[in-house]
Motif scaffolding. Structure first.
Motif, PDB file in Angstrom:
ATOM      1  N   LYS A  45       3.326   1.946  11.149  1.00  0.00           N
ATOM      2  CA  LYS A  45       3.223   1.922  12.604  1.00  0.00           C
ATOM      3  C   LYS A  45       1.928   2.574  13.069  1.00  0.00           C
ATOM      4  CE  LYS A  45       5.689   3.319  16.791  1.00  0.00           C
ATOM      5  NZ  LYS A  45       6.886   4.011  17.346  1.00  0.00           N
ATOM      6  N   GLU A  46       1.544   3.649  12.395  1.00  0.00           N
ATOM      7  CA  GLU A  46       0.300   4.338  12.760  1.00  0.00           C
ATOM      8  C   GLU A  46      -0.917   3.450  12.491  1.00  0.00           C
ATOM      9  OE1 GLU A  46      -1.751   8.747  12.133  1.00  0.00           O
ATOM     10  OE2 GLU A  46       0.080   8.193  11.052  1.00  0.00           O
ATOM     11  N   ILE A 101      -2.372   4.519   4.589  1.00  0.00           N
ATOM     12  CA  ILE A 101      -0.924   4.626   4.415  1.00  0.00           C
ATOM     13  C   ILE A 101      -0.573   5.628   3.322  1.00  0.00           C
ATOM     14  CG2 ILE A 101       1.045   3.360   3.444  1.00  0.00           C
ATOM     15  CD1 ILE A 101       0.390   1.066   5.238  1.00  0.00           C
ATOM     16  N   ALA A 102      -1.356   5.659   2.264  1.00  0.00           N
ATOM     17  CA  ALA A 102      -1.067   6.558   1.146  1.00  0.00           C
ATOM     18  C   ALA A 102      -1.333   8.019   1.485  1.00  0.00           C
ATOM     19  CB  ALA A 102      -1.898   6.161  -0.069  1.00  0.00           C
ATOM     20  N   LYS A 103      -2.028   8.293   2.614  1.00  0.00           N
ATOM     21  CA  LYS A 103      -2.387   9.645   3.047  1.00  0.00           C
ATOM     22  C   LYS A 103      -3.000  10.451   1.882  1.00  0.00           C
ATOM     23  CE  LYS A 103      -0.928   9.154   7.266  1.00  0.00           C
ATOM     24  NZ  LYS A 103       0.246   9.831   7.826  1.00  0.00           N
ATOM     25  N   PRO A 104      -4.106   9.987   1.319  1.00  0.00           N
ATOM     26  CA  PRO A 104      -4.700  10.674   0.164  1.00  0.00           C
ATOM     27  C   PRO A 104      -5.385  11.977   0.565  1.00  0.00           C
ATOM     28  CG  PRO A 104      -6.146   8.915   0.893  1.00  0.00           C
ATOM     29  CD  PRO A 104      -4.905   8.813   1.733  1.00  0.00           C
ATOM     30  N   ALA A 118      11.349   5.814   5.555  1.00  0.00           N
ATOM     31  CA  ALA A 118      11.001   6.280   6.896  1.00  0.00           C
ATOM     32  C   ALA A 118       9.521   6.669   6.959  1.00  0.00           C
ATOM     33  CB  ALA A 118      11.881   7.467   7.287  1.00  0.00           C
ATOM     34  N   LYS A 119       9.037   7.269   5.892  1.00  0.00           N
ATOM     35  CA  LYS A 119       7.632   7.658   5.827  1.00  0.00           C
ATOM     36  C   LYS A 119       6.728   6.428   5.767  1.00  0.00           C
ATOM     37  CE  LYS A 119       4.954  11.263   3.505  1.00  0.00           C
ATOM     38  NZ  LYS A 119       4.952  12.218   2.356  1.00  0.00           N
ATOM     39  N   ALA A 147       0.816  -1.220   0.000  1.00  0.00           N
ATOM     40  CA  ALA A 147       0.000   0.000   0.000  1.00  0.00           C
ATOM     41  C   ALA A 147       0.847   1.266   0.000  1.00  0.00           C
ATOM     42  CB  ALA A 147      -0.924   0.001   1.221  1.00  0.00           C
ATOM     43  N   GLY A 148       2.114   1.144   0.379  1.00  0.00           N
ATOM     44  CA  GLY A 148       2.982   2.320   0.391  1.00  0.00           C
ATOM     45  C   GLY A 148       3.731   2.560  -0.903  1.00  0.00           C
TER      46      GLY A 148
END
Length: 602
Positions: free
Chosen positions: A149-150, A184-187, A142-143, A133-134
């Motif tokens: 982790k979140e 995870i992608a923070k859309p 690191a991101k 997913a990343g």
């Protein structure tokens, strides 16, 4: 002013569309919105799904997208993210026209889609799904690690099952994983198709909390939902689609004041129309008598507890990667009985179905069909013994039509299995083809699928696919039928009709039914008994009233809040009626027969 669109996507005022109609040019996109869709037309081949849809989403807003099954909700989401290209209109995101961009490009722009029921890769582990997913931010490890982790903090169960195959997770855990992958992608825009699909009320509450946290991080959210309760809980505004057109747009609170819309989606019919007159099982059987074999038998007035057992499970247990999914589970099912399985997501309900149907071999315990031990038999051998099963994701052949899928359901009844005989049209093969065609016609009529008969299954809504799946189960002529979340993904109005349909299936096929369901009004209405599970172990067995009054069931399944038992809003008069075990119509076995022609020949 009228307009149409040529192959280059340019709007030309005054030109007719492909059907010869002059179309009004869509309004200009709203530049103040994060997402602005104008005049969206979408089609699959020659079948048009959306007609001139305007749709806006502001920064950080949650918008509910509601509507009946087949209204085009999922199709609109696919058009926005680039999985399907709109036939006409424009999609503007963050000031950029993304109408013609592919899905991977729109993902980089910040648009993410969480598809209903298909958001994970089942053959990959939980950890591999999260790592995959990343992909958008894979250059910054690191991101990626921080985002993973979140997600694990939001969903601790995913961390504990990091090495487990995603396909072995429960439905609720898969939804958690899919939501975590989208997070995870923070859309900038997250579109969620059927968040509550097949989930227990307590799990839905947990996921809604996560959705609010994602919104607090600045992400705008589009939520496709069948539950008006879910929509009103989290959404600021709502759109209502009907037959591919927007019928309502405004604050969610105003939606409750629109009786015509609420009835259309969640009650008995649009614009105050009442439900269709009820049809008795006896009249349905007479209408389709040529599909039923043997003379009518005298009604079996014996109560359920005096009828013979058709399925018995003793001491069943199985583990996956050290995790005990089912342990020491025993129950039985009698002829003509409907037994409901309830419990929180991850309780082992679907795993029990896998064990009973032969897709998973138990490490402990035995399974008997009638008087035969089938513990070591595969799913195909159990199917020949008249064990039928539906799956939560309606496993149909998308490239075939509804009629062709239903015809596949009659395969076990075929006497002539010679491809050469069929190719040259020998009399036996031809008679068999005629028999299948008539039987398919009857199933189409019985299941109310006339409008979809010649449509490809991949073009159907989730709810309609569920009905096709039930039709294939009926064609199989099971003695024991396992139904996994039959109401999953269908509108409330259709859920109200599902109870009578399940009872009709039981009467038509003469089968006993084991059913998993999270809709409490539905499962309590159709079931003779309920079996409640927690962590793969039975905790209560008895009548629906007895089981739902058990404090352990309330605590484990409903999260300590009995009010959520009616979260689906299905508290209709039908749901409050009780069922008696005795006095049902005598079931007669469904077989494949040909209807005679006018001259009496087959």
């Amino acid at each position: 002013m009228s307009a149409s669109q040529n192959g280059s996507g340019v709007i030309h005022p005054g030109e007719p569309d492909e059907g010869g109609q002059l179309l009004t040019a869509p309004a200009e996109p709203d530049s103040s919105k994060l997402l602005s869709c104008r005049g969206i037309d979408m089609a699959y081949g020659s079948v048009q799904i959306l007609f001139g849809v305007d749709f806006d989403v502001a920064e950080g807003e949650i918008v509910a997208l509601l509507g009946t099954n087949g209204a085009g909700k999922s199709t609109l989401l696919k058009g926005i993210c680039g999985l399907v290209r709109p036939k006409r209109g424009s999609v503007v995101f963050a000031g950029e026209d993304v109408t013609k961009l592919q899905a991977d490009v729109t993902a980089h722009r910040g648009i993410s889609l969480m598809p209903g029921g298909k958001g994970v890769f089942p053959t990959l582990t939980v950890a591999e799904n999260l790592r995959l997913a990343g992909w958008i931010i894979r250059q910054d490890q690191a991101k990626v690690d921080a985002a993973k982790k979140e997600v694990e903090e939001l969903f601790p169960i995913l961390k504990s099952r990091s090495g487990q195959m995603a396909g072995n997770l429960s439905g609720g855990e898969q939804q958690m994983l899919a939501l975590g992958m989208a997070f995870i992608a923070k859309p900038k825009l997250l579109m969620i198709d059927e968040l509550s699909l097949g989930l227990a009320p307590a799990i839905v509450e947990q996921l809604l909390g996560i959705v609010r946290r994602i919104q607090d991080g600045g992400t705008a959210i589009v939520l496709v939902e069948q539950s008006i309760n879910v929509a009103l809980t989290v959404a600021d505004r709502a759109y209502f689609l009907e037959k591919g057109e927007v019928r309502f747009e405004g604050p969610t609170a105003e939606l409750l004041g629109r009786d015509d819309i609420v009835r259309s989606v969640f009650l008995a019919g649009a614009a105050g129309e009442g439900p269709a007159p009820a049809t008795t099982v006896e009249s349905e059987a007479e209408t389709h008598a040529h599909m039923l074999a043997g003379p009518a038998r005298a009604a079996d007035d014996r109560p359920i507890h005096e009828r013979p057992e058709v399925l018995r499970v003793d001491g069943l247990g199985v583990s996956f990667g050290g995790i005990q999914a089912v342990r020491d589970t025993s129950f039985f099912l009698r002829e003509g009985e409907i037994l409901g399985l309830i419990g929180p997501n991850g309780a082992g309900k679907t795993t029990i179905f896998d064990l009973v149907s032969g897709f998973v071999i138990p490490t402990t315990g035995r399974i008997r069909l009638d008087d035969r031990d089938v513990t070591e038999l595969g799913p195909d051998e159990r199917a020949w013994l008249r064990l039928g099963r539906s799956f939560q994701d309606a496993r149909l052949v998308g490239s075939l039509t509804v009629a062709e899928n239903l015809a596949l359901g009659f395969e076990r009844h075929l006497e002539v299995r010679d491809h050469f005989a069929a190719m040259i049209g020998l009399p036996g093969a031809r008679r068999q083809e005629i028999a299948v065609a008539w039987s398919v016609n009857d199933l189409v009529e019985l299941m109310g699928l006339g409008a979809y008969r010649d449509k490809f299954v991949r073009e159907l809504s989730t709810g309609t696919r569920r009905v096709v799946d039930l039709g294939m189960c009926l064609a199989h002529d099971p003695r024991v039928l396992l139904l996994d979340e039959p109401s999953s993904g269908i509108a409330q109005r259709e859920t109200e009709a599902l109870g009578p349909l399940l009872r009709r299936i039981q009467a038509e096929t003469g089968c006993a039914i084991l059913v998993i369901e999270h809709d409490m009004p539905l499962i309590t209405t159709v079931s003779d008994r309920l079996l409640a599970l927690e962590l793969g172990t039975p905790i209560a067995l008895g009548t629906p009233a007895e089981v739902l009054a058990d404090p352990r069931v309330v605590e484990s399944y409903l999260g300590g809040d009995p009010a959520t038992i009616n979260r689906s809003g299905a508290g209709s008069a039908a749901a409050s009626r009780t069922r008696t075990a005795a006095g049902r119509p005598t079931p007669r076995r469904r077989v494949l027969t040909a209807r005679p022609s006018k001259d009496g020949a087959e």
